[in-house]
Design an enzyme around this catalytic site. Structure first.
Site, mmCIF file in Angstrom:
data_model
loop_
_atom_site.group_PDB
_atom_site.id
_atom_site.type_symbol
_atom_site.label_atom_id
_atom_site.label_comp_id
_atom_site.label_asym_id
_atom_site.label_seq_id
_atom_site.Cartn_x
_atom_site.Cartn_y
_atom_site.Cartn_z
ATOM 1 N N ASP A 497 0.852 -1.182 0.000
ATOM 2 C CA ASP A 497 0.000 0.000 0.000
ATOM 3 C C ASP A 497 0.894 1.240 0.000
ATOM 4 O O ASP A 497 1.630 1.471 0.963
ATOM 5 C CB ASP A 497 -0.878 -0.058 1.268
ATOM 6 N N VAL A 498 0.824 2.027 -1.071
ATOM 7 C CA VAL A 498 1.734 3.187 -1.168
ATOM 8 C C VAL A 498 1.458 4.243 -0.097
ATOM 9 O O VAL A 498 2.317 5.074 0.187
ATOM 10 C CB VAL A 498 1.679 3.878 -2.558
ATOM 11 N N ASN A 524 3.345 5.625 -9.989
ATOM 12 C CA ASN A 524 2.273 5.676 -10.982
ATOM 13 C C ASN A 524 0.902 5.435 -10.355
ATOM 14 O O ASN A 524 -0.118 5.818 -10.932
ATOM 15 C CB ASN A 524 2.583 4.634 -12.076
ATOM 16 N N TYR A 590 -8.329 15.094 -7.516
ATOM 17 C CA TYR A 590 -7.312 14.469 -8.377
ATOM 18 C C TYR A 590 -6.278 15.501 -8.815
ATOM 19 O O TYR A 590 -5.062 15.321 -8.627
ATOM 20 C CB TYR A 590 -8.015 13.848 -9.592
#
Ligand SMILES: [Zn+2]
Length: 702
Positions: A497-498, A524, A590
């Protein structure tokens, strides 16, 4: 040693190949048995042959010998892995006093039965000169334990009995073939020949007996050794040498430092990097802690055959300072000492025999590391694995030999003869040099369309790729698609999990343990949420920021210590977005999080330049993927966009195409190409943004 022969399996194997002589089919079966036992041969070592009658194209019956192809792996032998040779003219070569390598190669070349067969083993003439129908040859560990003793010749005789003759070490090729046939002529009743510091040949008129003899003699050697050393006290670790408190952590730190210290620029100014495989079996750890660990490393290869892969010596790393800088200093010094010593060995040997060829790269391939085990280096992951196997066997065999009485090393000139023998180097094959050869690339969000496209292009350009994602099942899908296209060797995968720094750090350490380090990081992973600000739930904003901004930060941060340990620069290519320069409504979470990550990347470019790490950004737009790997982002955003514009999926693709200057569809592979460009260091560029959006004036970088 286990005898694995099974008559039913032998017959089944023979039946599988009805169009070749049965003897050759049976030869295939016992070759595989020998090749599948690492105590007999390792990766392409050893060889096997069979003699039989074959018909020429005009129907004439001739005597042929089928010998294993040079460097072929006995474990996976097929009839095509053998080279058929016209036996009668080759046998006539026996009458010569000497035959140079070029002429031997020529003779083996002109007497081949097929131009499509592989080059025959360098030991082909041994097989041609000896009269037996089946000949098996291995570099069995236990035989080498005996031949490396001070009175090795006598011990072999004592262990194996009167049906074996022992000959001194002789250079493979014509000299060994002459020595073998002379030994046989003097003792025609023998069943085997042992060549000191090399291995054993067994022979018989049928495949079963030849194989049984191999197993029998090697088993006798094993039993002899076991009986002699069973009362020996086990070696105790040197009191000054201890296992590090956190072996896993030290292992992950050591890999990148070793990898960096051994990286070099070749004669074409290309940076060469190794992959590093760590082996940590209890036997290796024990050997690394023992009083004779240093001796194990300095006493050379078991058989000169190994020198082309592992070089003769290993590095013994007996100090593991806690601070990275100190560790680096220790390892760099060890590597410098090794390369200096290798240079001296080359000069001495070259001068002695007037050798005018070039020195091979002088870098070590094996490190015995105190309390940790063995680190093996190779230009490909497969080469690192082969070298690790050779190293592991060398350590085990030498420990046994020492317990038996003492290990007598091979003379350096024998090692040099083999290491610089063109016929031996040929075994390694010529590999092309791909743009990203030697690089390890880690991609987050690799299960999505863009991540998958990036992975594909990196693999197409020679990199080893680590696919990472939070979704295990989608990651498996991406991995299996890429495996089908590129094979398994260059693909690793990991789920993490980033947003969770400890889990990112752990994953990066795991990669260092698996392949030795990381050269390219591609943050990414990304998520989106569609809502105008007045409707945006703060918790959703947190979630998007956690993945897109903090996730990018976590991945960059975790990579920095690895880049520093390696000291060979590196690349970070952040997958940003067209929205950073050209935002739209209802996409605040975003766009703002991506803009934050973009700004962070510029800071990274400034901060990491002095360690040679370049940080660049790629801004894609409207990448959809396909039904096999679709874009998670577009799964989320697409339906809403389609609804608001009254379009179906194809219509939406066309809409995005038409609104760009170039009117081209943007594919995941296009983003991959941009990453490849930055990762291949073709321009001195950092902090730059490359749009991959088919031309959107509002998104021009500024
Ligand atoms: Zn051999």
């Amino acid at each position: 040693m286990q005898n694995r022969y099974d008559e039913h399996e032998a017959a089944t194997c023979a039946a599988q190949y009805p169009h070749i002589p049965e003897a050759l089919a049976r030869r295939v079966y016992t070759s595989r048995l020998i090749g599948s036992d690492p105590a007999l041969v390792l990766h392409g070592g050893g060889n096997a042959s069979v003699k039989c009658q074959v018909l020429t194209v005009v129907g004439e019956e001739i005597e042929a010998v089928f010998v294993k192809g040079s460097g072929a792996d006995l474990a996976i032998m097929t009839p095509e892995g053998f080279c058929g040779l016209d036996l009668v003219p080759l046998r006539q070569l026996r009458s010569l006093e000497s035959l140079d390598d070029a002429e031997m190669e020529n003779q083996l070349g002109i007497h081949r039965l097929s131009t499509r067969s592989p080059d025959p083993s360098v030991e082909a003439l041994v097989h041609a000169f000896l009269p037996h129908t089946f000949i098996d040859h291995t570099h069995a560990d236990s035989i080498l334990v005996l031949t490396h003793q001070k009175d090795g010749e006598r011990l072999v005789g004592e262990a194996l009995g009167p049906k074996v003759v022992v000959i001194p070490y002789t250079m493979p090729g014509f000299p060994l073939a002459k020595a073998a046939i002379a030994a046989y002529d003097a003792n025609p009743e023998i069943d085997a020949i042992v060549v000191m510091d090399h291995g054993i040949f067994t022979f018989a008129e049928d495949s079963r007996t030849s194989y049984f003899r191999m197993i029998d003699f090697v088993s006798r050697a094993e039993a002899f050794i076991a009986a002699r050393i069973k009362d020996e006290p086990r070696s105790h670790p040197q009191p000054s040498r201890q296992r590090p408190a956190d072996p896993d952590g030290v292992l992950a730190r050591c890999g990148p430092v070793i990898r960096g210290a051994c990286s070099f620029c070749d004669s074409s100014a290309r940076r060469r990097r190794f992959f590093v495989e760590a082996r940590t079996s209890p036997a290796l750890v024990e050997a690394s802690l023992s009083p004779f660990a240093k001796t194990l490393c300095e006493t050379g290869v078991l058989t000169p055959d190994h020198a082309i892969r592992t070089k003769s010596r290993m590095v013994f790393l007996d100090l593991l300072p806690e601070k990275d800088e100190d560790l680096k200093q220790v390892i760099v010094k060890k590597v410098q000492d090794f390369t200096a010593q290798y240079g001296q060995y080359f000069q001495d040997q070259a001068r002695k025999r007037g050798f005018s060829g070039e020195i091979l790269d002088p870098y070590p391939r094996l490190f015995l590391v105190v309390g940790l085990g063995l680190f093996a280096l190779g230009f490909t992951p497969k080469a690192a694995c082969i070298n690790a196997d050779i190293g592991e066997h060398a350590v085990r065999t030498k420990v046994q030999a020492m317990a038996l009485g003492g290990y007598v090393p091979i003379r350096e000139d024998h090692v040099f003869d083999m290491e610089y023998w063109p016929l031996q180097q040929k075994k390694l094959g010529k590999s092309g040099f791909a743009l990203l050869q030697g690089q390890v690339a880690l991609i987050t969000g690799a299960a999505g369309a863009i991540g998958f496209g990036i992975a594909r292009q990196l693999l197409n350009n020679g990199a080893v790729v680590v696919l990472t994602d939070i979704h295990q099942d989608r990651l498996e899908n991406a991995r299996s698609l890429l495996r089908a296209e590129f094979g398994d060797e260059r693909i690793q995968s990991l789920t993490f999990d980033v947003t969770d720094y400890p889990s990112v750090e752990k994953a990066f350490q795991e990669i260092c343990r698996r392949v030795g380090g990381i050269d390219l990081v591609v943050p990414n992973a990304g998520v989106a949420y569609v809502a105008r600000l007045e409707d945006l739930d703060p918790a959703q904003l947190d979630r998007v920021v956690a993945v897109n901004l903090k996730g990018t930060f976590n991945v960059i941060k975790a990579a920095i210590p690895i880049f520093k340990r390696q000291g060979t620069g590196g690349n970070i290519v952040v997958i940003s977005s067209k929205n950073v320069f050209d935002p739209g409504p209802a996409f605040g979470a975003y766009s703002a999080s991506k803009a934050g990550a973009h700004q962070l990347s510029k800071i990274a470019a400034i901060e990491l330049a002095d360690i040679g790490v370049r940080v660049n950004m790629v801004n894609p737009d409207a990448v959809f993927g396909d039904e096999k790997v679709c874009s998670g982002l577009w799964e989320l955003v697409g339906p809403e966009r389609m609804k608001s514009r009254g379009l179906d999926p194809e219509g939406l693709k066309a809409y995005y195409c038409q609104r760009s200057l170039l009117k081209k569809e943007v594919l995941p592979e296009h983003v991959g190409n941009a990453v490849v460009f930055f990762a291949s260091d073709q321009t001195p560029t950092t902090g730059a943004t490359l749009p991959v959006d088919s031309g959107i004036p509002g998104a021009f970088p500024r």
